[in-house]
Every structure is written in C-alpha cells, then in structure tokens.
Design a protein around this motif. Structure first.
Motif, PDB file in Angstrom:
ATOM      1  N   TRP A  83       0.824  -1.193   0.000  1.00  0.00           N
ATOM      2  CA  TRP A  83       0.000   0.000   0.000  1.00  0.00           C
ATOM      3  C   TRP A  83       0.868   1.256   0.000  1.00  0.00           C
ATOM      4  CZ3 TRP A  83      -4.548   0.066  -1.713  1.00  0.00           C
ATOM      5  CH2 TRP A  83      -5.427  -0.994  -1.511  1.00  0.00           C
ATOM      6  N   PHE A  84       1.979   1.219   0.729  1.00  0.00           N
ATOM      7  CA  PHE A  84       2.906   2.351   0.706  1.00  0.00           C
ATOM      8  C   PHE A  84       3.435   2.574  -0.703  1.00  0.00           C
ATOM      9  CE2 PHE A  84       7.336   3.836   0.879  1.00  0.00           C
ATOM     10  CZ  PHE A  84       7.140   5.087   1.449  1.00  0.00           C
ATOM     11  N   SER A  85       3.712   1.468  -1.424  1.00  0.00           N
ATOM     12  CA  SER A  85       4.169   1.569  -2.806  1.00  0.00           C
ATOM     13  C   SER A  85       3.117   2.260  -3.672  1.00  0.00           C
ATOM     14  CB  SER A  85       4.473   0.173  -3.364  1.00  0.00           C
ATOM     15  OG  SER A  85       4.714   0.211  -4.751  1.00  0.00           O
ATOM     16  N   ILE A 114       9.432  -0.027  -5.553  1.00  0.00           N
ATOM     17  CA  ILE A 114       9.077  -0.778  -4.346  1.00  0.00           C
ATOM     18  C   ILE A 114       8.463  -2.120  -4.731  1.00  0.00           C
ATOM     19  CG2 ILE A 114       7.628  -0.792  -2.274  1.00  0.00           C
ATOM     20  CD1 ILE A 114       7.925   2.210  -2.121  1.00  0.00           C
ATOM     21  N   GLU A 115       7.561  -2.096  -5.706  1.00  0.00           N
ATOM     22  CA  GLU A 115       6.966  -3.353  -6.167  1.00  0.00           C
ATOM     23  C   GLU A 115       8.016  -4.216  -6.860  1.00  0.00           C
ATOM     24  OE1 GLU A 115       3.659  -5.687  -5.896  1.00  0.00           O
ATOM     25  OE2 GLU A 115       3.898  -3.626  -5.187  1.00  0.00           O
ATOM     26  N   LEU A 116       9.012  -3.579  -7.448  1.00  0.00           N
ATOM     27  CA  LEU A 116      10.091  -4.313  -8.107  1.00  0.00           C
ATOM     28  C   LEU A 116      10.847  -5.188  -7.109  1.00  0.00           C
ATOM     29  CD1 LEU A 116      11.772  -4.759 -10.704  1.00  0.00           C
ATOM     30  CD2 LEU A 116      13.180  -2.813 -10.002  1.00  0.00           C
ATOM     31  N   PHE A 117      10.952  -4.730  -5.867  1.00  0.00           N
ATOM     32  CA  PHE A 117      11.621  -5.522  -4.832  1.00  0.00           C
ATOM     33  C   PHE A 117      10.922  -6.861  -4.629  1.00  0.00           C
ATOM     34  CE2 PHE A 117      11.527  -6.852  -0.380  1.00  0.00           C
ATOM     35  CZ  PHE A 117      12.880  -7.071  -0.141  1.00  0.00           C
ATOM     36  N   PHE A 118       9.600  -6.850  -4.589  1.00  0.00           N
ATOM     37  CA  PHE A 118       8.849  -8.089  -4.390  1.00  0.00           C
ATOM     38  C   PHE A 118       8.949  -9.007  -5.601  1.00  0.00           C
ATOM     39  CE2 PHE A 118       6.789  -4.961  -1.621  1.00  0.00           C
ATOM     40  CZ  PHE A 118       6.856  -5.622  -0.407  1.00  0.00           C
ATOM     41  N   ILE A 119       8.995  -8.409  -6.786  1.00  0.00           N
ATOM     42  CA  ILE A 119       9.127  -9.230  -7.990  1.00  0.00           C
ATOM     43  C   ILE A 119      10.482  -9.925  -8.011  1.00  0.00           C
ATOM     44  CG2 ILE A 119       9.229  -9.150 -10.507  1.00  0.00           C
ATOM     45  CD1 ILE A 119       7.264  -6.822 -10.402  1.00  0.00           C
ATOM     46  N   LEU A 120      11.548  -9.188  -7.709  1.00  0.00           N
ATOM     47  CA  LEU A 120      12.885  -9.793  -7.674  1.00  0.00           C
ATOM     48  C   LEU A 120      12.974 -10.856  -6.591  1.00  0.00           C
ATOM     49  CD1 LEU A 120      15.186  -6.674  -8.206  1.00  0.00           C
ATOM     50  CD2 LEU A 120      14.557  -8.418  -9.860  1.00  0.00           C
ATOM     51  N   LEU A 124      -0.005  -5.257  -8.549  1.00  0.00           N
ATOM     52  CA  LEU A 124       0.870  -5.145  -9.721  1.00  0.00           C
ATOM     53  C   LEU A 124       0.159  -4.439 -10.871  1.00  0.00           C
ATOM     54  CD1 LEU A 124       3.629  -5.858 -10.916  1.00  0.00           C
ATOM     55  CD2 LEU A 124       2.647  -8.020 -11.695  1.00  0.00           C
ATOM     56  N   PHE A 125      -1.115  -4.732 -11.061  1.00  0.00           N
ATOM     57  CA  PHE A 125      -1.861  -4.089 -12.143  1.00  0.00           C
ATOM     58  C   PHE A 125      -2.002  -2.588 -11.888  1.00  0.00           C
ATOM     59  CE2 PHE A 125      -5.779  -2.798 -14.310  1.00  0.00           C
ATOM     60  CZ  PHE A 125      -5.483  -3.221 -15.600  1.00  0.00           C
ATOM     61  N   ILE A 126      -2.270  -2.222 -10.634  1.00  0.00           N
ATOM     62  CA  ILE A 126      -2.369  -0.795 -10.304  1.00  0.00           C
ATOM     63  C   ILE A 126      -1.043  -0.094 -10.559  1.00  0.00           C
ATOM     64  CG2 ILE A 126      -2.746   0.853  -8.428  1.00  0.00           C
ATOM     65  CD1 ILE A 126      -4.675  -1.159  -7.187  1.00  0.00           C
ATOM     66  N   VAL A 127       0.048  -0.739 -10.151  1.00  0.00           N
ATOM     67  CA  VAL A 127       1.370  -0.157 -10.373  1.00  0.00           C
ATOM     68  C   VAL A 127       1.663  -0.036 -11.871  1.00  0.00           C
ATOM     69  CG1 VAL A 127       3.848  -0.557 -10.070  1.00  0.00           C
ATOM     70  CG2 VAL A 127       2.297  -0.914  -8.155  1.00  0.00           C
ATOM     71  N   TYR A 149      20.442  -4.899  -5.664  1.00  0.00           N
ATOM     72  CA  TYR A 149      19.759  -6.032  -5.046  1.00  0.00           C
ATOM     73  C   TYR A 149      20.680  -7.252  -4.986  1.00  0.00           C
ATOM     74  CZ  TYR A 149      16.023  -9.417  -4.142  1.00  0.00           C
ATOM     75  OH  TYR A 149      15.237 -10.413  -3.599  1.00  0.00           O
ATOM     76  N   PHE A 150      21.463  -7.444  -6.028  1.00  0.00           N
ATOM     77  CA  PHE A 150      22.371  -8.594  -6.089  1.00  0.00           C
ATOM     78  C   PHE A 150      23.383  -8.550  -4.940  1.00  0.00           C
ATOM     79  CE2 PHE A 150      26.403 -10.458  -7.448  1.00  0.00           C
ATOM     80  CZ  PHE A 150      26.016 -11.727  -7.867  1.00  0.00           C
TER      81      PHE A 150
END
Length: 636
Positions: A274-276, A510-516, A531-534, A583-584
C-alpha cells in the motif's frame, strides 16, 4: 495461389504447435479432487533449488531412494522454462491412515555420492515435493502468524558433540503433515495442506538388515530432535550407511479447498504494498498537475493568442513551440529503427496487459504451475500482429516504401537479441549439468513459435498497416530544416533523458523488490491486483513525464523530439538494471561466477524489455501530444 500459401503455412504451423504443446493450456489443480479413506495419495518430487546458485537440479541427481521406475510428469512450456522436473517418488501415503517410522530404503554412501550431498548442503539446496498440486512447505515461524518456506533443506552443516570441526548432516527422516478438510454436507475429503519437518537421525537396528522385517531402535518420537542437540545425527561421509525413513500424520483443518493457497501466500508486508501504491500515486498527482497546468493554462493561452494574430509579421514575433511548426514533424534520423522499436514496444505492451488481466482473473495463480510463463510466451507470439501493424503505419508516415524490409527488422531484431543472450545463458546452465537448461525439443518449439507463428503474423500486420491511408501531419514541413538555437544545460539531451527516467522507475521500484524476491529467492508472488495498479501508474507516469519534457524542449525551439521522447521514459530501464545490481550485492548470497552471470544476463534481458515497453509508452504519448497542440494552431 501465391497469396494462399503464406496463410496455409501459418495455419499448419499453428495446428502443429497446438498439438505438440496442447498440455500447455491445461490448468492443473483448478478443480478439487476428493479422496476416500485409505485411498492412495500420489507424492511427486520436483527440482532441487538453491538461492545461492540459482541452478536447479533434478531430485534424483542425488542418491535418494528411487521408485522401481522413474516416470516424468507431463509438463507445460512454462514449467520446462522454469526448470521444473516433476517425477514420481517412492513415498506411499494413504488418506487418513497415519504411518510411523516407515523405512524407505537404505543407502551406503561412496566418495562421489557423499561429495554430492556435501556440495548441495553447502549451497543450501532445498528439496521440493508436490501432493495434489500443493507444494511441500516447512513452517519457519512458530508464532500465530504462519510463515512457510518451500521445500526442506537437503541437510545442515554444523558442529557436533562439542567439536570445533564443521560436519555435514543429512535430513534422512521426514515427518509429513497432510491437512485435509471434510465437507460436513457432502462428506468429501480434500487436501488443503502439505507440510514437513525434517530430522537427521543416525538410525540403529539389531541383527541383519531387511527392509521388510528390520525394526529400528532409534525411530521413535523422542529421538527426533534438531541436529544441533540430537544424540545421533546422520553424518555424510564416505562408506556411511544412511537409512531414509518418514512419518505421515493427517490433520483435520477448517480451511476449505478454495482457500487452501491463502495460508501459503500469507504475507506480513501488505502495508508495504500500500505504501508503494501511495508513493506512486503521489508521483502521478504531481505530474498530472504539471500536465494540467501546461495543457489548460499555458497551451490554451498560447494557442488562443496565436490564432488571434492578424499578420504574419506578428506571428513571427512569437517565440517557443509555435515557431518550429514547420520542422516538428520532420522524420528523425534512423527512422527505420524507431519504427522497429515502436512496433516491438506495442507487442510487449499487449503481452504485458493481457497477461496481467489473466492473472487478475485467477488463471495464472501459483496453483497453475508454469502458467504465467506459458501465457507470456504465447501472447508475445500472437501480439506480433500488432507489432507489424504499428511499425508499418509509422514507417509509411515517414514516407517509407520498402515495407517488407521494416517487417523483417520488426520480426527479428528484438527476438533475435533476446534469443542470442538466452542461448548463451542456457549453454552456461547446460555446462553445469543443471535441470534448468532448456532441452533441445523445447528450444525447437520456441523457434517454431517464432518462425512459424510470430513472423507470419508480423507480416500480416505490416501488410494491413501499410495498406491503410498515410497518417497526415497536422502542419506542413518546411523543405529547409530550421537551425536549433543553443540550449541551456538543463535541456541537454543526455541530462533531460536521464532525469526523465527517474520518476517512472520511482513509481515501480518498491513493487520491483517483491518481484525480484519472488524470482530469485523462490517465493510466491500473487498480489496481481497491486501489480496491475502499479502498471497503470507506470503507464501514466511515462506518458506525463515525456509530455512535460517534450513541451519544454519544443519551447526551447528544439524540434528533434522523436528519439528523445522514446529515450526519456525508456531510460528508466537503466535505473532498473542499477537497482538489480544493488539487489544482487545486498540481498543475494550468490558466489559462483556462473550464477552471477545468469543473474545479470537475465536482468539485462528484463531491463532491455522494460526499455522497449516504457520507451514506446512515452513515444506514443508525445506523438499524441504534438499532433494535438499543432492541430489546434491555425497556420496558412
């Protein structure tokens, strides 16, 4: 006859491919399976996975107990690309019939098998199993909030009996818990959970060994403790005898079959999502305010004032974006390449949008293993129709005549680049003898999809697009290009392009963090609504930042906006790749060079695709914006 041949070739290719990969459309586990008491349950084994190496291996690559005959389960295209290798197992369960201390088999390790087990323990490999399409999980938190991790570790490395020497211990005893729900109205029993607790136990027995008659003296509930406190954990060494055993217990659960994945997908970080969303919405509101100010105040005032001028001399006194009307639609340098990238971006956009819609409808949930990858590949292939159409329409607007040439570039440039990188990475995986290497048959199927369906569809789309009437410019283009005045430092192309990519990346990072995390740490990703909203926010952000910077560029009397509009939002891919590198080094524990090459290779592919997607969104937004404002100006 000549026109019918390509069409016939296309449909033959489609029919052959659908026949070969018909199982790719099957959605496993979407209908509940009911079991009677005492009915046999099929336990399957999947790949061994590690977050340290990112190289999956088959279950039987280690010297585990084997069934009389190993049978591979039918896998769809997505599962093969993910490295899944689902096979039968020697474990025998019967519904609601608990079992205690079942002996699976006895193994005597040799130097090679002991080395293999030690290497997998050092690399923290996990064993994955499946029961009724549910993955085997280990509960890692003992609080009221249940948090699970897929699979159990092959073993553990640690000290034993007060010695300082680090030794390897194998988990050779498994306590399975099968949770079931019994419908009170119909009496149907359905499996709603599959958990395990692994132990390392050095089993002992009396007399001669016999799998049917031998009774283990060590196999009782009190002997099963953690390895660090166990009186006799099973050490991995050459010539050591390892006896594999398991318990099965059944537990009644209030969880209904339709909600059985909810527990597995439970996450404690919904607030971060939600913060994202809020963070991204703030960026969108800021940009929307700027666009509204430009469109409703500045542009409206400028257009009204310009249209009221009575003489040409008065018009020439004007400055800014109005003065470049005779050059703003001049074809850019490398216009062919721009057409190719715009068409490819439309193809990628269509694939992404429809994939997310399918995911929102539940067709691509984690229960449909491999469904997401399969859908993406197939949608990419069929979106070639729109890629050809878009590139041909733009190419014809630029006064191009060789539509077959632009069609070939659209059909091969981006896919060939991706396929070349993928082929090199697959060769590296194959060199490590990993099950993640895509087999030759699947590679051939991908090539057939590309050449047999995608390429013909690109040609069909290009043919239709080129037959359409040419897109007319709202203003005439001068024969002699206008000289571009010196620009201030902040409007330098490199600076404005790099600045333009920050906000689209900021809307999604921020959502990219969860995807990775879901990809590289082997966790479930299921919040497709977020993800769709983002994704929608990303589209709006790319469009608005490109329009704003394009307006400032035109006000500076710089009319070379074509490529800059594409690169402005497309530069967000650079920040994505830099974040992937961050991230790596901060979140992953990858040490092997091959694994690092795989990570950066796949992230390079992802960043390239993100560049094409975001660049196309920005380009078409700017294309619409320029046509809108210049069509509103009265010019003789």
């Amino acid at each position: 006859m000549g026109r019918a041949a390509p069409s016939r070739y296309l449909w033959i290719s489609v029919c052959v491919l659908l026949f070969v990969h018909a199982r790719s459309f099957y959605l496993p586990g979407v209908s509940p399976q009911e079991f009677k008491k005492g009915e046999a349950l099929t336990v399957k084994v999947n790949k061994l996975t590690s977050t340290k190496t990112q190289l999956p291996y088959t279950f039987y690559s280690l010297d585990y107990c084997r069934p009389p005959k190993i049978v591979d389960s039918a896998e769809n295209l997505g599962e093969v690309l993910r490295g899944d290798r689902i096979e039968n197992s020697p474990y025998e369960f019967k519904m609601r019939e608990p079992q205690m201390c079942n002996i699976l088999c006895r193994k005597t390790l040799n130097a090679k098998t002991a080395k293999d087990f030690k290497e997998k323990i050092d690399d923290e490999y996990r064993v994955n199993m499946i029961l009724d399409n549910l993955p085997l999980v280990v509960r890692i938190e003992r609080t009221e909030l249940r948090v699970y991790q897929q699979g159990f570790n092959v073993g553990v490395k640690g000290q034993y009996a007060g010695t300082k020497e680090q030794k390897h211990f194998i988990y050779n005893h498994l306590t399975f818990t099968v949770k079931y729900h019994q419908d009170k109205e119909t009496g149907a029993t359905r499996i709603v959970g599959f958990e395990v607790e692994p132990f390392s136990v050095k089993h002992a027995y009396e007399g001669e060994w016999s799998e049917k008659t031998t009774t283990l003296t060590t196999c009782n509930p009190h002997a099963k403790r953690e390895v660090t406190s166990s009186e006799s954990p099973q050490e991995v060494e050459d010539k050591n005898e390892v006896i594999f055993t398991y318990d099965v217990r059944f537990q009644d659960s209030e969880i209904k079959w339709a909600s059985r994945w909810d527990t597995y997908l439970l996450m404690a970080d919904d607030q971060i999502h939600w913060f994202s969303i809020v963070n991204s919405l703030m960026i969108v509101l800021f940009l929307s305010g700027m666009v509204a100010m430009i469109m409703l105040r500045t542009l409206y005032r400028d257009i009204s004032k310009y249209n009221q001028l009575e003489t040409q001399e008065e018009a020439q006194e004007e400055t800014g974006w109005k003065l470049v009307h005779g050059d703003v639609f001049r074809p850019p340098a490398n216009s062919d390449l721009l057409c190719v990238y715009a068409g490819t971006g439309v193809q990628f956009f269509g694939m992404t949008l429809i994939t997310m819609i399918f995911a929102l409808l539940g067709f691509l949930s984690p229960s449909n293993r491999g469904g997401l990858m399969t859908a993406m590949v197939l949608l990419w292939v069929f979106m070639g129709l729109f890629a050809g159409y878009s590139s041909a329409r733009l190419y014809k607007m630029f006064k191009g005549t060789e539509w077959k040439k632009i069609t070939l570039k659209t059909a091969f440039m981006f896919p060939a680049t991706i396929f070349a990188v993928f082929f090199v990475l697959n060769a590296l995986i194959w060199g490590q003898k990993s099950s993640g290497a895509v087999p030759f048959g699947t590679m051939f199927a991908l090539v057939v999809l590309w050449f047999g369906i995608s390429v013909p569809l690109v040609f069909v789309g290009s043919y239709v697009g080129f037959k359409k009437a040419t897109i007319e410019d709202p203003v005439k283009t001068n024969k002699i290009p206008r000289q571009i005045p010196d620009q201030p430092w902040y409007m330098h192309p490199a600076f404005s392009i790099l600045i333009g990519g920050i906000l689209p990346f900021g809307a999604v990072f921020i959502e990219l963090f969860f995807i990775l995390t879901s990809i590289w740490l082997h966790q479930f990703y299921y919040i497709f609504g977020f993800l769709f909203i983002v994704f929608v926010i990303l589209i709006v952000t790319c469009a608005e930042i490109t329009i704003v910077l394009c307006y400032f560029q035109l006000c500076g009397e710089d009319y070379q906006w074509w490529w800059r509009s594409y690169l402005t939002s497309g530069s967000s891919a650079l920040y994505l790749f830099l974040y992937a590198a961050f991230y790596f080094f901060t979140k992953l524990n990858i040490t092997k060079p091959v694994s690092g090459a795989l990570y950066f290779g796949y992230m390079l592919i992802g960043s390239y695709a993100f560049f094409v997607l975001t660049g196309t969104i920005g380009f078409y937004a700017c294309f619409w914006f320029t046509r809108l404002i210049y069509s509103s100006v009265k010019i003789d």
